[in-house]
Motif scaffolding. Structure first.
Motif, PDB file in Angstrom:
ATOM      1  N   LEU A 465     126.250 -17.576  45.176  1.00 21.54           N
ATOM      2  CA  LEU A 465     127.125 -18.024  46.253  1.00 21.54           C
ATOM      3  C   LEU A 465     127.644 -16.819  47.032  1.00 21.54           C
ATOM      4  N   GLY A 466     127.815 -16.969  48.325  1.00 22.75           N
ATOM      5  CA  GLY A 466     128.240 -15.860  49.164  1.00 22.75           C
ATOM      6  C   GLY A 466     129.745 -15.723  49.244  1.00 22.75           C
ATOM      7  N   ALA A 467     130.222 -14.486  49.404  1.00 27.65           N
ATOM      8  CA  ALA A 467     131.659 -14.231  49.490  1.00 27.65           C
ATOM      9  C   ALA A 467     132.282 -14.908  50.708  1.00 27.65           C
ATOM     10  N   GLU A 468     131.572 -14.916  51.825  1.00 26.31           N
ATOM     11  CA  GLU A 468     132.139 -15.522  53.036  1.00 26.31           C
ATOM     12  C   GLU A 468     132.231 -17.035  52.928  1.00 26.31           C
ATOM     13  N   PRO A 469     131.179 -17.752  52.490  1.00 28.58           N
ATOM     14  CA  PRO A 469     131.336 -19.201  52.308  1.00 28.58           C
ATOM     15  C   PRO A 469     132.425 -19.559  51.304  1.00 28.58           C
ATOM     16  N   ILE A 470     132.565 -18.769  50.259  1.00 25.84           N
ATOM     17  CA  ILE A 470     133.622 -19.031  49.287  1.00 25.84           C
ATOM     18  C   ILE A 470     134.994 -18.840  49.934  1.00 25.84           C
ATOM     19  N   ALA A 471     135.150 -17.788  50.733  1.00 24.65           N
ATOM     20  CA  ALA A 471     136.421 -17.555  51.424  1.00 24.65           C
ATOM     21  C   ALA A 471     136.757 -18.721  52.340  1.00 24.65           C
ATOM     22  N   ARG A 472     135.769 -19.211  53.068  1.00 25.47           N
ATOM     23  CA  ARG A 472     136.001 -20.334  53.981  1.00 25.47           C
ATOM     24  C   ARG A 472     136.345 -21.601  53.208  1.00 25.47           C
ATOM     25  N   GLU A 473     135.657 -21.805  52.104  1.00 22.13           N
ATOM     26  CA  GLU A 473     135.911 -22.966  51.246  1.00 22.13           C
ATOM     27  C   GLU A 473     137.342 -22.921  50.718  1.00 22.13           C
ATOM     28  N   TRP A 474     137.756 -21.742  50.254  1.00 24.38           N
ATOM     29  CA  TRP A 474     139.111 -21.583  49.733  1.00 24.38           C
ATOM     30  C   TRP A 474     140.147 -21.782  50.835  1.00 24.38           C
ATOM     31  N   ALA A 475     139.940 -21.177  51.985  1.00 17.97           N
ATOM     32  CA  ALA A 475     140.918 -21.264  53.074  1.00 17.97           C
ATOM     33  C   ALA A 475     141.105 -22.699  53.542  1.00 17.97           C
ATOM     34  N   ARG A 476     140.014 -23.448  53.621  1.00 16.56           N
ATOM     35  CA  ARG A 476     140.115 -24.839  54.062  1.00 16.56           C
ATOM     36  C   ARG A 476     140.938 -25.662  53.072  1.00 16.56           C
ATOM     37  N   GLN A 477     140.725 -25.439  51.797  1.00 17.06           N
ATOM     38  CA  GLN A 477     141.471 -26.195  50.793  1.00 17.06           C
ATOM     39  C   GLN A 477     142.922 -25.726  50.678  1.00 17.06           C
ATOM     40  N   THR A 478     143.169 -24.480  50.998  1.00 18.66           N
ATOM     41  CA  THR A 478     144.503 -23.904  50.827  1.00 18.66           C
ATOM     42  C   THR A 478     145.407 -24.144  52.023  1.00 18.66           C
ATOM     43  N   PHE A 479     144.859 -24.001  53.229  1.00 15.94           N
ATOM     44  CA  PHE A 479     145.685 -24.055  54.434  1.00 15.94           C
ATOM     45  C   PHE A 479     145.493 -25.313  55.270  1.00 15.94           C
ATOM     46  N   GLY A 480     144.506 -26.138  54.947  1.00 20.25           N
ATOM     47  CA  GLY A 480     144.309 -27.351  55.727  1.00 20.25           C
ATOM     48  C   GLY A 480     143.152 -27.225  56.699  1.00 20.25           C
ATOM     49  N   THR A 481     143.109 -28.122  57.658  1.00 17.00           N
ATOM     50  CA  THR A 481     141.922 -28.281  58.497  1.00 17.00           C
ATOM     51  C   THR A 481     141.968 -27.545  59.827  1.00 17.00           C
ATOM     52  N   ASP A 482     143.087 -26.916  60.174  1.00 16.29           N
ATOM     53  CA  ASP A 482     143.177 -26.247  61.467  1.00 16.29           C
ATOM     54  C   ASP A 482     142.198 -25.071  61.520  1.00 16.29           C
ATOM     55  N   ARG A 483     141.239 -25.159  62.423  1.00  8.14           N
ATOM     56  CA  ARG A 483     140.175 -24.159  62.490  1.00  8.14           C
ATOM     57  C   ARG A 483     140.709 -22.770  62.808  1.00  8.14           C
ATOM     58  N   ARG A 484     141.785 -22.695  63.586  1.00 13.48           N
ATOM     59  CA  ARG A 484     142.336 -21.382  63.932  1.00 13.48           C
ATOM     60  C   ARG A 484     142.880 -20.677  62.697  1.00 13.48           C
ATOM     61  N   VAL A 485     143.529 -21.424  61.830  1.00 14.39           N
ATOM     62  CA  VAL A 485     144.063 -20.827  60.613  1.00 14.39           C
ATOM     63  C   VAL A 485     142.926 -20.410  59.688  1.00 14.39           C
ATOM     64  N   ILE A 486     141.953 -21.287  59.520  1.00  8.50           N
ATOM     65  CA  ILE A 486     140.826 -20.985  58.635  1.00  8.50           C
ATOM     66  C   ILE A 486     140.077 -19.754  59.128  1.00  8.50           C
ATOM     67  N   ASP A 487     139.747 -19.713  60.409  1.00  5.65           N
ATOM     68  CA  ASP A 487     139.008 -18.570  60.954  1.00  5.65           C
ATOM     69  C   ASP A 487     139.805 -17.277  60.821  1.00  5.65           C
ATOM     70  N   THR A 488     141.116 -17.368  61.067  1.00  2.96           N
ATOM     71  CA  THR A 488     141.962 -16.182  60.945  1.00  2.96           C
ATOM     72  C   THR A 488     141.989 -15.680  59.510  1.00  2.96           C
ATOM     73  N   ALA A 489     142.205 -16.598  58.573  1.00  2.00           N
ATOM     74  CA  ALA A 489     142.270 -16.204  57.169  1.00  2.00           C
ATOM     75  C   ALA A 489     140.959 -15.578  56.706  1.00  2.00           C
ATOM     76  N   VAL A 490     139.840 -16.194  57.056  1.00  2.00           N
ATOM     77  CA  VAL A 490     138.536 -15.688  56.609  1.00  2.00           C
ATOM     78  C   VAL A 490     138.237 -14.329  57.235  1.00  2.00           C
ATOM     79  N   THR A 491     138.542 -14.165  58.502  1.00  2.14           N
ATOM     80  CA  THR A 491     138.325 -12.872  59.160  1.00  2.14           C
ATOM     81  C   THR A 491     139.143 -11.780  58.487  1.00  2.14           C
ATOM     82  N   MET A 492     140.409 -12.070  58.198  1.00  2.00           N
ATOM     83  CA  MET A 492     141.246 -11.099  57.503  1.00  2.00           C
ATOM     84  C   MET A 492     140.657 -10.756  56.138  1.00  2.00           C
ATOM     85  N   MET A 493     140.257 -11.771  55.414  1.00  2.00           N
ATOM     86  CA  MET A 493     139.787 -11.580  54.041  1.00  2.00           C
ATOM     87  C   MET A 493     138.522 -10.746  53.967  1.00  2.00           C
TER      88      MET A 493
END
Length: 692
Positions: A465-493
């Motif tokens: 499994l890739g680090a980026e898909p895992i980060a996106r998977e985690w961010a979606r479950q942690t912060f909800g469905t807002d794409r701006r939050v998910i994209d921001t969190a994954v980019t930071m991570m």
């Protein structure tokens, strides 16, 4: 049944409070509760584990869902002739079928545990954008043992723990069962972790006394329905300390008999006890070499004690000598490589990802691929001992992936295929992570630290499994469905770990931290008792250059790698730039691929690391109104701390390097805020996670 009822009740109370504030307690399991009315979840056999799975689905599936939980042995399911043969004990499948003339979504495995994992995978699928209509899932873990190592002490402190005291309230166990134990087990099951070592590898013999065995048994009872076994770190000298023997020599029949009796005692209390983890002959811990015996002698003696019960031994390869070796990085290979093929078949040799000690970046450990007759278990550190503790945002998915994807030089073999057993045909396989979990309300000291626990579990289940898909998977479950939050969190991570490497020691530098507590920079330290405790031992900076020569003209550590890898690493022109100073002593004026000198490049890395943290602050500011207040503010505060400490690392390090090389900073580069004497004068007491 009681475990399932307990968790549903606890969650109901928790979620009632969550309407007012989100404090991180729910981890990545934040999917909202749904009304059970209109949701049908059938169970063909009412076992404790399947009832847990039912409760999870009944409270979270959307209205109108129709799901059946079963195992492959149920007659109605067996008649469907579905592909269960490849699923093993823990794999699962989720797919629409017709049972008894009714359409339903079947969630099933060969065992109750497989079905539980399938139910939790279905919820993850829905929480990350999937639907019931496209819920056709199947997965089998590639690694058999997926274990957290808790470095928790019996006084409830945690060595290298940055999230408060131990989760285990040893004082009140076994009488009081904290609801958090169930929530911990549920979180682990959701990412496929199936084992936990309860106590520190720097073990106390007391952990093996009847009093503490009873406490461990109480935890095992909580964890069992979630598919989690407990293990204990064993102190090798316990036969002396507890049994009154005069020796702990593994070749002594009385010692072996003592351990057999102790194992029998533990298994009477914990029938599914997983086995022992052992740290031996390292950092003052006792071991078989104290008696002229080998690591295999010690491991095999313990393995014989637990084998009748189906137990295993995880024997750590983290060793280094008490005297100055030619290169500490060579120690584990030197001691363990000759023992390949001599370990019992229920022994795993647990090897850190790199040859030193969980540094921000290390080349993969040369033992991976060098012991084909011995199962090697990966050991990662989830707690960030060298990556900024709890306050620095450093997503470790890229570190884990970088190591696992490394080619060993033996054909197509990678570290991952060594760990999962596929390249060398081992059936006993494992991956361990040194836990970052404590008694803090958010479990890991910060929201983003939770992602490292999550990423470890997911990669232990499937190292591909890739680090980026895992980060996106985690961010979606942690912060909800807002794409701006998910994209921001994954980019930071995704760039955060590299940023820590940049501001603590890029280009292969390592072990530059302050003494003991490992908080902050200390590249100047040169007065510790053992040479390999000193940062100067590792960077070897002088007026002419910097870096550790591990080629044939130096320690020749490159020779521990397969010939194809060794040849590449022996030449600075073909050594990966990120590992250059790990393997070579390089002139400050050497021209780098960037066109800059090594000195200019090193300075640029420090500045890049600091700039990345500043950029994370700006990005997080941009989602202030889109994230719940408590988690946003704590993260924002820690990013301020991280930027300040990144500048401290940068300035202190540059001040020291300039004192050694006599060079000026490149034009336009900011000078350190203070002189070197000021940085050397900084002292800290009572640093989290450090205990004498």
């Amino acid at each position: 049944m009681r475990a399932g009822t307990r968790i549903v009740g606890a969650l109901a109370l928790l979620l009632a409070g969550a309407a007012q504030a989100e404090d991180g307690y729910r981890l990545w399991l934040t999917a909202p509760l749904h009304q059970a009315a209109g949701t049908g979840v059938a169970v063909l056999r009412a076992t404790p584990t399947l009832m847990l799975a039912k409760n999870e689905l009944a409270t979270r599936l959307p209205a109108g869902a129709n799901v059946t939980l079963a195992t492959s042995g149920d007659a109605a399911v067996s008649a469907l002739r579905l592909p269960f043969a490849t699923l093993g004990d823990e794999g699962y499948l989720v797919r629409p079928v017709t049972l008894a003339g009714r359409p339903t979504l079947l969630v099933a495995g060969n065992t109750d545990r497989g079905t539980l994992y399938g139910a939790l995978a279905l919820l993850r699928h829905l929480a990350t954008g999937g639907t019931m209509a496209n819920a056709t899932l199947t997965s089998t873990p590639k690694v058999k043992l997926r274990v957290l190592n808790h470095w928790d002490n019996l006084d409830e402190t945690v060595e290298r723990g940055y999230a408060g005291d131990s989760l285990w309230d040893w004082w009140t166990l076994p009488d009081r069962i904290d609801p958090r134990y169930t929530d911990y087990a549920r979180a682990n099951a959701s990412i496929g972790i199936n084992g936990t070592v309860l106590n520190n590898v720097n073990a106390k013999a007391d952990s093996l006394t009847p009093r503490y065995i009873a406490k461990a048994a109480a935890l095992a009872d909580v964890f069992r329905p979630w598919g989690i076994k407990v293990y204990l770190s064993a102190r090798f000298s316990a036969p002396i300390e507890l049994g009154g023997l005069k020796t702990a020599d593994p070749r002594d029949p009385a010692v072996a008999a003592w351990w057999k009796a102790k194992a029998d005692e533990i298994y009477r209390a914990i029938p599914d006890f997983g086995g022992f983890l052992v740290k031996a002959n390292s950092e003052g811990q006792p071991g078989p070499r104290d008696y002229g015996a080998t690591h295999a002698d010690g491991a095999n003696m313990l393995a014989a004690a637990v084998k009748p019960h189906g137990g295993i031994v995880m024997w750590r390869a983290f060793v280094y000598a008490d005297t100055d070796p030619s290169d500490r990085a060579k120690q584990a290979y030197t001691e363990f490589k000759p023992l390949d093929g001599t370990f019992a078949d229920n022994v795993l040799v647990q090897v850190k990802n790199g040859a030193i000690d969980f540094q921000p970046r290390e080349p993969f450990h040369p033992l991976f691929g060098a012991m084909p007759k011995t199962p090697l278990m990966m050991e990662f550190q989830i707690t960030k001992e060298y990556l900024g503790f709890a306050t620095h945002l450093a997503y470790l998915g890229p570190l884990f992936q970088e190591t696992l994807a490394s080619k060993t030089g033996r054909g197509a073999e990678t570290v991952a295929t060594v760990v999962d057993g596929s390249s060398e045909g081992h059936r006993l396989t494992g991956m361990a992570g040194v836990a970052n979990i404590g008694r803090d309300r958010d479990w890991s000291g910060s929201t983003f630290n939770q992602a490292n626990w999550y990423a470890f579990g997911r990669l232990a289940w499937d190292p591909a499994l890739g680090a980026e898909p895992i980060a996106r998977e985690w961010a979606r479950q942690t912060f909800g469905t807002d794409r701006r939050v998910i994209d921001t969190a994954v980019t930071m991570m995704m760039g955060s770990r590299e940023a820590v490497v940049d501001y603590t020691g890029a280009l292969g530098l390592a072990h530059l931290m302050a003494t003991g507590h490992h908080y902050g920079p200390g590249p100047w330290v040169d007065d510790l008792k053992r040479p390999e405790w000193n940062p100067v031992y590792y960077h070897k900076a002088d007026r002419n250059g910097i870096g550790f020569d591990r080629t044939s003209t130096g320690s020749d550590a490159v020779a521990q790698y397969a010939p194809a890898i060794a040849k590449r690493l022996a030449d600075p022109r073909t050594t990966p730039e990120r590992e250059l100073l790990w393997f070579h002593h390089v002139a400050w004026d050497r021209t780098m691929p960037s066109g800059r000198t090594l000195w200019q490049d090193l300075v640029a890395h420090y500045d890049r690391g600091v700039a990345y943290v500043a950029d994370m602050r700006r990005r997080w500011d941009g989602v202030r109104d889109l994230v719940d207040r408590e988690r946003w503010e704590k993260t924002a505060t820690y990013l301020v701390v991280q930027e300040r400490e990144a500048r401290w690392w940068r300035d202190a390090s540059l001040a020291y390097w300039m004192s050694v090389n006599g060079r000026q900073l490149p034009p336009g580069v900011d000078a350190p805020a203070h002189d070197l004497a000021w940085y050397k004068a900084q002292t800290f007491r009572y640093v989290p996670g450090h205990y004498d």
